[in-house]
Design a protein around this motif. Sequence first.
Motif, short mmCIF file in Angstrom:
data_model
loop_
_atom_site.label_atom_id
_atom_site.label_comp_id
_atom_site.label_asym_id
_atom_site.label_seq_id
_atom_site.Cartn_x
_atom_site.Cartn_y
_atom_site.Cartn_z
N THR A 14 0.83 -1.20 0.00
CA THR A 14 0.00 0.00 0.00
C THR A 14 0.86 1.25 0.00
O THR A 14 0.57 2.23 -0.70
N GLU A 15 1.95 1.24 0.79
CA GLU A 15 2.85 2.40 0.82
C GLU A 15 3.48 2.64 -0.54
O GLU A 15 3.61 3.78 -0.99
N PHE A 16 3.86 1.55 -1.22
CA PHE A 16 4.43 1.70 -2.56
C PHE A 16 3.40 2.31 -3.51
O PHE A 16 3.69 3.23 -4.27
N ASP A 17 2.17 1.78 -3.47
CA ASP A 17 1.12 2.30 -4.36
C ASP A 17 0.87 3.78 -4.11
O ASP A 17 0.65 4.55 -5.05
N ASP A 18 0.90 4.18 -2.84
CA ASP A 18 0.70 5.60 -2.52
C ASP A 18 1.80 6.46 -3.13
O ASP A 18 1.53 7.53 -3.70
N ARG A 19 3.05 6.02 -3.01
CA ARG A 19 4.17 6.79 -3.58
C ARG A 19 4.08 6.83 -5.10
O ARG A 19 4.30 7.87 -5.73
N TYR A 20 3.76 5.68 -5.68
CA TYR A 20 3.68 5.58 -7.14
C TYR A 20 2.60 6.51 -7.68
O TYR A 20 2.82 7.26 -8.64
N PHE A 379 -8.66 8.09 -19.16
CA PHE A 379 -9.69 7.81 -18.17
C PHE A 379 -9.84 6.30 -17.94
O PHE A 379 -10.04 5.85 -16.81
N ALA A 380 -9.73 5.52 -19.03
CA ALA A 380 -9.79 4.06 -18.88
C ALA A 380 -8.66 3.57 -17.99
O ALA A 380 -8.86 2.72 -17.11
N GLN A 381 -7.47 4.10 -18.21
CA GLN A 381 -6.33 3.75 -17.37
C GLN A 381 -6.58 4.15 -15.91
O GLN A 381 -6.23 3.42 -14.98
N PHE A 382 -7.23 5.28 -15.74
CA PHE A 382 -7.56 5.79 -14.40
C PHE A 382 -8.48 4.81 -13.67
O PHE A 382 -8.34 4.59 -12.46
N LEU A 383 -9.43 4.22 -14.39
CA LEU A 383 -10.40 3.31 -13.77
C LEU A 383 -9.77 2.03 -13.24
O LEU A 383 -10.29 1.43 -12.30
N VAL A 384 -8.66 1.61 -13.85
CA VAL A 384 -8.06 0.34 -13.43
C VAL A 384 -6.81 0.53 -12.58
O VAL A 384 -6.12 -0.44 -12.27
N ARG A 385 -6.52 1.76 -12.20
CA ARG A 385 -5.37 1.95 -11.32
C ARG A 385 -5.78 1.58 -9.89
O ARG A 385 -6.97 1.48 -9.56
N TYR A 386 -4.80 1.43 -9.03
CA TYR A 386 -5.03 0.90 -7.69
C TYR A 386 -6.06 1.70 -6.89
O TYR A 386 -7.02 1.14 -6.34
N ASP A 387 -5.88 3.02 -6.81
CA ASP A 387 -6.77 3.84 -5.99
C ASP A 387 -8.22 3.76 -6.46
O ASP A 387 -9.15 3.71 -5.64
N SER A 388 -8.42 3.76 -7.77
CA SER A 388 -9.79 3.70 -8.31
C SER A 388 -10.41 2.34 -8.05
O SER A 388 -11.58 2.24 -7.64
N GLN A 389 -9.65 1.30 -8.29
CA GLN A 389 -10.17 -0.05 -8.06
C GLN A 389 -10.52 -0.26 -6.59
O GLN A 389 -11.48 -0.94 -6.25
N LYS A 390 -9.73 0.36 -5.73
CA LYS A 390 -10.00 0.25 -4.29
C LYS A 390 -11.37 0.86 -3.96
O LYS A 390 -12.10 0.34 -3.11
N GLN A 391 -11.72 1.93 -4.64
CA GLN A 391 -13.01 2.56 -4.37
C GLN A 391 -14.17 1.67 -4.82
O GLN A 391 -15.21 1.62 -4.17
N PHE A 392 -13.99 0.98 -5.95
CA PHE A 392 -15.05 0.07 -6.39
C PHE A 392 -15.30 -1.00 -5.32
O PHE A 392 -16.45 -1.34 -5.04
N LYS A 393 -14.24 -1.50 -4.73
CA LYS A 393 -14.42 -2.54 -3.71
C LYS A 393 -14.99 -1.97 -2.42
O LYS A 393 -15.89 -2.57 -1.81
N MET A 394 -14.50 -0.82 -2.00
CA MET A 394 -14.94 -0.26 -0.73
C MET A 394 -16.37 0.26 -0.78
O MET A 394 -17.04 0.37 0.25
N ASN A 395 -16.86 0.57 -1.99
CA ASN A 395 -18.20 1.14 -2.12
C ASN A 395 -19.28 0.12 -2.45
O ASN A 395 -20.46 0.46 -2.48
N GLY A 396 -18.89 -1.11 -2.76
CA GLY A 396 -19.91 -2.08 -3.16
C GLY A 396 -19.39 -3.50 -3.18
O GLY A 396 -18.25 -3.79 -2.78
N CYS A 397 -20.23 -4.40 -3.68
CA CYS A 397 -19.89 -5.82 -3.69
C CYS A 397 -19.23 -6.28 -4.98
O CYS A 397 -18.58 -7.33 -5.01
#
Length: 489
Positions: A14-20, A379-397
């Motif tokens: 997670t720390e690496f992803d944040d820096r990246y 924008f497509a690249q944005f949707l599959v990056r770590y932070d965005s994907q994390k929101q999909f999981k945290m907001n739903g099933c």
Amino acid sequence: MYPWERFLVLKKRTEFDDRYQRFRREIRNQIISSTLKPGDFLLSEVNLSKLYNLSRDSVRKVLAELEQSGLIEKIPGKGNIVRESEQWKEETVLRLVCFDDSYEIPTLLQLISEFEQENPRVRIEFSTVSENGYGEYLSDKLRDNEAHDMMVISDLHFRKFADEGLLDKLHASHPYEWAREEDVYGEAVRLFQDGNQLKAVPFVFSPVVYVVNKNLVPEADRLTIDDWSDLTDFAVAHTVKDEQGTVQHYGFGFTITNNRWPQFLLQNGGGIFDAEHRSIFGSGETVEAFRYCLDLMFNREVSPASIYGGTRIVEDLFMKQKVAMIIGTYHYMNEFGNHFMEWDVVPVVPRNSKKATLLLGGALAINASSPHVTAAKRFAQFLVRYDSQKQFKMNGCTIPVLRKVAEDQTLFNPAIHPRNYHCFVDMLPYAHSIQSLGIGQRDLDQIQKELVLMWMKMEDPEDSVKRIEEQMFHHEGNGTDNNRGYLKV
């Protein structure tokens, strides 16, 4: 690995992803905001690596992305220079459309806002269209060259485009241009592939699973269903009738749609076409699978005859606590979030001759004729990056396509996710796409219509499948287009 060791691994990741992501965001913003002006050289890879505490490989990956976006140019022996580009002097407006009852809309709107903050000269106009007719709407727009820049689609829409020869209207890319192959689920990627080209970027997916009402099934946590015999026993044991024989609640149910019943065919070794595109729809295995379904509904009366309702009738009955266990998806589990009942995913894949279930997915398709393909790809690249994907999981099933997010148990939220949320990992080896049936969406829809007589007990399963096979598959040289695997009806 001890639990504390796993925690440290996840913490470091997670720390690496944040820096990246910080490096990726800051360097792009400096260029777009003109903090770094055309002609300015970026810091060297070595200095950027030290500044952001990243490896040079990670730095190069971001720089390659910037170069592909047209923001910088790599000059051999000198470094990376900011390019002069008219594209970033004026606002780019991207039009994005989605079907109106998508469970991902709240997260998409949140991500659109974040994307616009990172890309101040790009604005996304978001609109919705009723799910009823959404596929036809997109097809018409693509055919008339009036489509939106970006479209949220399901694998069903993708198959419809394939049937209608519209896949060439979608921007093509290498399947793993958006993420490393080992970082995403290949099963979800293949849902949107045409040959060796990716025609839409998947960002969420779901296998078809069994969902149980724990209020009606106290033993849900230790439930074992290995085969159809176990499933029948469960359905019988959990169907409750009153003294007059009226069903109070059913033990098991599934909506009769073409992303549900085909799994019974697969579980019995049946199907529609084999690997050589020969029809097996009229096989004994297919007939037996349909007989099994009808037996549950009409003979044993342990499953509702959902032909009489809408496409979500069984799910609605489930939420009213009228069915103990249903066939559902992670997508539809979002509907249960604010419901009072206690429910869970059952980590089973029943079989008769083999284990099998179906796989569904959601993706972002880019209009190949859009004047803003570069911005849309970003924008497509944005949707599959770590932070965005994390929101999909945290907001739903719904399951994110990025593996390390989907399987990260530290992101598990008991207020949203079922206890067995992560059991999808064990189901994926048995998950089949609708495409694996060797049939296009148009013809699958036609089969669905032709099966109505059987589901209403007005025609025997053997007569139904033979009639359908004869009408649809046994003309024009078996009716298949061997180049694409779709029927000519």
